[in-house]
Design a protein around this motif. Structure first.
Motif, mmCIF file in Angstrom:
data_model
loop_
_atom_site.group_PDB
_atom_site.id
_atom_site.type_symbol
_atom_site.label_atom_id
_atom_site.label_comp_id
_atom_site.label_asym_id
_atom_site.label_seq_id
_atom_site.Cartn_x
_atom_site.Cartn_y
_atom_site.Cartn_z
ATOM 1 N N VAL A 239 44.257 67.513 43.552
ATOM 2 C CA VAL A 239 43.691 67.731 44.887
ATOM 3 C C VAL A 239 43.455 69.225 45.052
ATOM 4 O O VAL A 239 44.365 70.036 44.843
ATOM 5 C CB VAL A 239 44.632 67.228 45.990
ATOM 6 C CG1 VAL A 239 44.010 67.474 47.372
ATOM 7 C CG2 VAL A 239 44.935 65.757 45.806
ATOM 8 N N LEU A 240 42.223 69.586 45.380
ATOM 9 C CA LEU A 240 41.870 70.987 45.593
ATOM 10 C C LEU A 240 41.904 71.237 47.096
ATOM 11 O O LEU A 240 40.889 71.197 47.782
ATOM 12 C CB LEU A 240 40.486 71.290 45.015
ATOM 13 C CG LEU A 240 40.362 71.363 43.486
ATOM 14 C CD1 LEU A 240 40.723 70.053 42.807
ATOM 15 C CD2 LEU A 240 38.959 71.766 43.078
ATOM 16 N N ASP A 241 43.105 71.461 47.595
ATOM 17 C CA ASP A 241 43.325 71.452 49.035
ATOM 18 C C ASP A 241 43.081 72.832 49.639
ATOM 19 O O ASP A 241 43.537 73.847 49.128
ATOM 20 C CB ASP A 241 44.747 71.002 49.342
ATOM 21 C CG ASP A 241 44.915 70.579 50.784
ATOM 22 O OD1 ASP A 241 43.915 70.577 51.523
ATOM 23 O OD2 ASP A 241 46.051 70.236 51.166
ATOM 24 N N CYS A 242 42.332 72.823 50.735
ATOM 25 C CA CYS A 242 42.095 74.036 51.514
ATOM 26 C C CYS A 242 41.918 73.568 52.959
ATOM 27 O O CYS A 242 40.964 72.843 53.261
ATOM 28 C CB CYS A 242 40.850 74.773 51.032
ATOM 29 S SG CYS A 242 40.533 76.320 51.896
ATOM 30 N N PRO A 243 42.833 73.909 53.860
ATOM 31 C CA PRO A 243 42.804 73.387 55.227
ATOM 32 C C PRO A 243 41.455 73.603 55.914
ATOM 33 O O PRO A 243 40.894 74.701 55.874
ATOM 34 C CB PRO A 243 43.909 74.184 55.924
ATOM 35 C CG PRO A 243 44.845 74.558 54.825
ATOM 36 C CD PRO A 243 43.977 74.815 53.629
ATOM 37 N N GLU A 244 40.919 72.529 56.476
ATOM 38 C CA GLU A 244 39.690 72.544 57.268
ATOM 39 C C GLU A 244 38.433 72.898 56.459
ATOM 40 O O GLU A 244 37.362 73.105 57.028
ATOM 41 C CB GLU A 244 39.816 73.498 58.465
ATOM 42 C CG GLU A 244 40.950 73.122 59.408
ATOM 43 C CD GLU A 244 41.038 74.038 60.606
ATOM 44 O OE1 GLU A 244 40.233 74.974 60.702
ATOM 45 O OE2 GLU A 244 41.921 73.806 61.460
ATOM 46 N N SER A 265 33.371 81.877 52.640
ATOM 47 C CA SER A 265 34.080 82.253 51.422
ATOM 48 C C SER A 265 33.599 81.397 50.264
ATOM 49 O O SER A 265 33.086 80.289 50.462
ATOM 50 C CB SER A 265 35.602 82.077 51.576
ATOM 51 O OG SER A 265 36.118 82.888 52.606
ATOM 52 N N VAL A 266 33.788 81.922 49.068
ATOM 53 C CA VAL A 266 33.572 81.155 47.843
ATOM 54 C C VAL A 266 34.939 80.905 47.232
ATOM 55 O O VAL A 266 35.684 81.848 46.943
ATOM 56 C CB VAL A 266 32.662 81.911 46.854
ATOM 57 C CG1 VAL A 266 32.521 81.120 45.558
ATOM 58 C CG2 VAL A 266 31.293 82.173 47.473
ATOM 59 N N HIS A 267 35.281 79.628 47.074
ATOM 60 C CA HIS A 267 36.614 79.249 46.616
ATOM 61 C C HIS A 267 36.601 78.961 45.120
ATOM 62 O O HIS A 267 35.716 78.269 44.624
ATOM 63 C CB HIS A 267 37.096 78.013 47.370
ATOM 64 C CG HIS A 267 37.176 78.197 48.850
ATOM 65 N ND1 HIS A 267 38.285 78.725 49.482
ATOM 66 C CD2 HIS A 267 36.272 77.955 49.837
ATOM 67 C CE1 HIS A 267 38.080 78.776 50.780
ATOM 68 N NE2 HIS A 267 36.859 78.321 51.027
ATOM 69 N N HIS A 268 37.601 79.476 44.437
ATOM 70 C CA HIS A 268 37.771 79.250 43.002
ATOM 71 C C HIS A 268 39.101 78.525 42.793
ATOM 72 O O HIS A 268 40.139 78.953 43.305
ATOM 73 C CB HIS A 268 37.796 80.571 42.227
ATOM 74 C CG HIS A 268 36.537 81.360 42.319
ATOM 75 N ND1 HIS A 268 35.709 81.591 41.235
ATOM 76 C CD2 HIS A 268 35.943 81.996 43.364
ATOM 77 C CE1 HIS A 268 34.674 82.324 41.602
ATOM 78 N NE2 HIS A 268 34.799 82.587 42.893
ATOM 79 N N TRP A 269 39.057 77.420 42.036
ATOM 80 C CA TRP A 269 40.264 76.664 41.745
ATOM 81 C C TRP A 269 40.484 76.539 40.241
ATOM 82 O O TRP A 269 39.525 76.463 39.461
ATOM 83 C CB TRP A 269 40.173 75.244 42.307
ATOM 84 C CG TRP A 269 40.451 75.107 43.760
ATOM 85 C CD1 TRP A 269 41.675 75.008 44.369
ATOM 86 C CD2 TRP A 269 39.489 75.015 44.812
ATOM 87 N NE1 TRP A 269 41.519 74.877 45.723
ATOM 88 C CE2 TRP A 269 40.193 74.878 46.025
ATOM 89 C CE3 TRP A 269 38.090 75.041 44.843
ATOM 90 C CZ2 TRP A 269 39.552 74.758 47.248
ATOM 91 C CZ3 TRP A 269 37.453 74.931 46.061
ATOM 92 C CH2 TRP A 269 38.185 74.787 47.246
ATOM 93 N N GLY A 273 44.353 72.113 40.339
ATOM 94 C CA GLY A 273 44.306 72.035 41.789
ATOM 95 C C GLY A 273 44.759 73.289 42.500
ATOM 96 O O GLY A 273 44.578 73.410 43.721
ATOM 97 N N ASP A 274 45.361 74.242 41.794
ATOM 98 C CA ASP A 274 45.787 75.489 42.427
ATOM 99 C C ASP A 274 44.582 76.371 42.724
ATOM 100 O O ASP A 274 43.662 76.489 41.891
ATOM 101 C CB ASP A 274 46.758 76.256 41.519
ATOM 102 C CG ASP A 274 48.077 75.531 41.342
ATOM 103 O OD1 ASP A 274 48.402 74.670 42.193
ATOM 104 O OD2 ASP A 274 48.783 75.820 40.355
ATOM 105 N N GLU A 275 44.577 76.996 43.887
ATOM 106 C CA GLU A 275 43.475 77.884 44.231
ATOM 107 C C GLU A 275 43.663 79.242 43.555
ATOM 108 O O GLU A 275 44.702 79.880 43.704
ATOM 109 C CB GLU A 275 43.351 78.074 45.744
ATOM 110 C CG GLU A 275 42.088 78.828 46.140
ATOM 111 C CD GLU A 275 41.799 78.783 47.633
ATOM 112 O OE1 GLU A 275 40.647 79.048 48.020
ATOM 113 O OE2 GLU A 275 42.726 78.484 48.412
ATOM 114 N N LYS A 276 42.662 79.664 42.812
ATOM 115 C CA LYS A 276 42.706 80.939 42.102
ATOM 116 C C LYS A 276 42.361 82.087 43.032
ATOM 117 O O LYS A 276 42.996 83.140 43.012
ATOM 118 C CB LYS A 276 41.725 80.909 40.927
ATOM 119 C CG LYS A 276 41.587 82.205 40.145
ATOM 120 C CD LYS A 276 40.636 82.011 38.974
ATOM 121 C CE LYS A 276 40.501 83.296 38.151
ATOM 122 N NZ LYS A 276 39.627 84.277 38.840
ATOM 123 N N ALA A 277 41.320 81.880 43.857
ATOM 124 C CA ALA A 277 40.885 82.956 44.748
ATOM 125 C C ALA A 277 39.972 82.388 45.824
ATOM 126 O O ALA A 277 39.340 81.344 45.645
ATOM 127 C CB ALA A 277 40.148 84.046 43.968
#
Length: 326
Positions: A239-244, A265-269, A273-277
């Motif tokens: 799960v690549l979780d990021c609230p909202e 934002s640009v999300h990197h995982w 499933g851990d968010e890198k940045a």
């Protein structure tokens, strides 16, 4: 475009030219703008941060751009249109051909359904439409050879698995895995049925889907949380979780998953499933992320586009390095 139009501009799609030196951007007013990307990032000049040509391509919004070795193809309101890259670069864009879409009921009739998303390989063009259908054209014949029928709401996104496989994501809350030889869905995945992914307050719709280069892994999300799936076993692995966060565009790049959506934002995982940045950008809602894979560098440049007349360029994945202006 005048300043009033610029304030209301949304860029839905970008694509690099086959050589990787130019990038095209399509907006909600039906325009395509071309930038000399190579000069924009190597020369410190405002001149090259602006488009070198903008032309009217559709009568309404353009939702998707794809490129072949010779042509740029645009999909949105009206028929899919093809434009030769050489003509655009010579500032003389003209439609080479258009692909009219057959309706579901009558093979001899044509529909006026909007195209929401395009994808292509060397021989075929795939178009996800707002009438719940994916059309497949053969480039050699110019004919629609198959229609993938099975979704009950319109198509948001598609991704190619292999020459014989495709995945589609829909407003109906499902992701379908298609065997193109039979034009049938072999698997239907409904992330909203998974308690770990479900977010009823955001709905069940799937706005984004992507597959890796080997066609073994898929990432999808929308109302439900973004999640990673192993296609052969049909199992969710992360799960690549990021609230909202609601994703509107997602891509696999190297060993990471990159996504943009309703946050600036640009999300990197990582694939576990851990968010890198989470890298800030100047765009309120991101609809398009495009890597320039033609560049022989350790880090391929990335362009983010969305609810702005500006395109953000990330030559390094950790920060925004340049801005292009329509």
């Amino acid at each position: 475009m005048d300043s009033r139009h610029l304030l209301c501009t949304t860029v839905y799609s970008t694509v690099f030219s086959p050589c990787g030196k130019f990038v095209a951007a399509a907006n909600n007013f039906g325009h395509i703008s071309l930038f000399n990307f190579e000069k924009a990032v190597t020369l410190n000049s405002l001149k090259w941060q602006k488009s070198i040509i903008t032309f009217k391509a559709h009568d309404g919004p353009i939702h998707s751009l794809v490129s072949t070795k010779d042509c740029l193809l645009s999909g949105g309101v009206g028929p899919v249109a093809a434009w030769k890259w050489n003509d655009i670069l010579e500032r003389k864009p003209a439609k080479v051909y258009t692909l009219h879409e057959p309706s579901q009921g009558d093979e001899g009739s044509f529909s006026s359904n909007d195209v929401n998303v395009l994808a292509c390989d060397e021989t075929k063009l795939y178009a996800g439409r707002d009438d719940n259908v994916v059309c497949i054209w053969d480039f050699n014949s110019g004919k629609c050879e198959r229609m993938l029928i099975g979704h009950t709401e319109y198509i948001h996104d598609i991704a190619i698995i292999s020459p014989n496989g495709l995945v589609s994501a829909s407003e109906d809350g499902s992701v379908k895995v298609w065997d193109l030889r039979m034009a049938q869905a072999t698997t239907t995945i409904e992330p909203h049925q998974n308690k770990e992914l479900s977010r009823p307050q955001y709905g069940k719709w799937i706005s984004s889907v992507a597959t890796d280069d080997n066609g073994q892994w898929m990432v999808c999300g929308g109302g439900p949380k973004l999640s990673l799936w192993h296609l052969r076993s049909q199992s969710q692995t992360a799960v690549l979780d990021c609230p909202e966060f609601t994703p509107y565009t997602t891509v696999f790049h190297e060993n990471f998953i990159v996504s943009g959506g309703n946050t600036n934002s640009v999300h990197h995982w990582y694939t576990n499933g851990d968010e890198k940045a989470s890298i800030p950008c100047g765009i309120g809602t991101v609809f398009s992320l495009t890597f320039n894979k033609k560049k022989n560098t350790d880090s391929a440049p990335l362009i983010a586009a969305g609810t702005s007349h500006k395109l953000d360029v990330f030559c390094n994945p950790s920060y925004r390095s340049h801005t292009l202006n329509l």
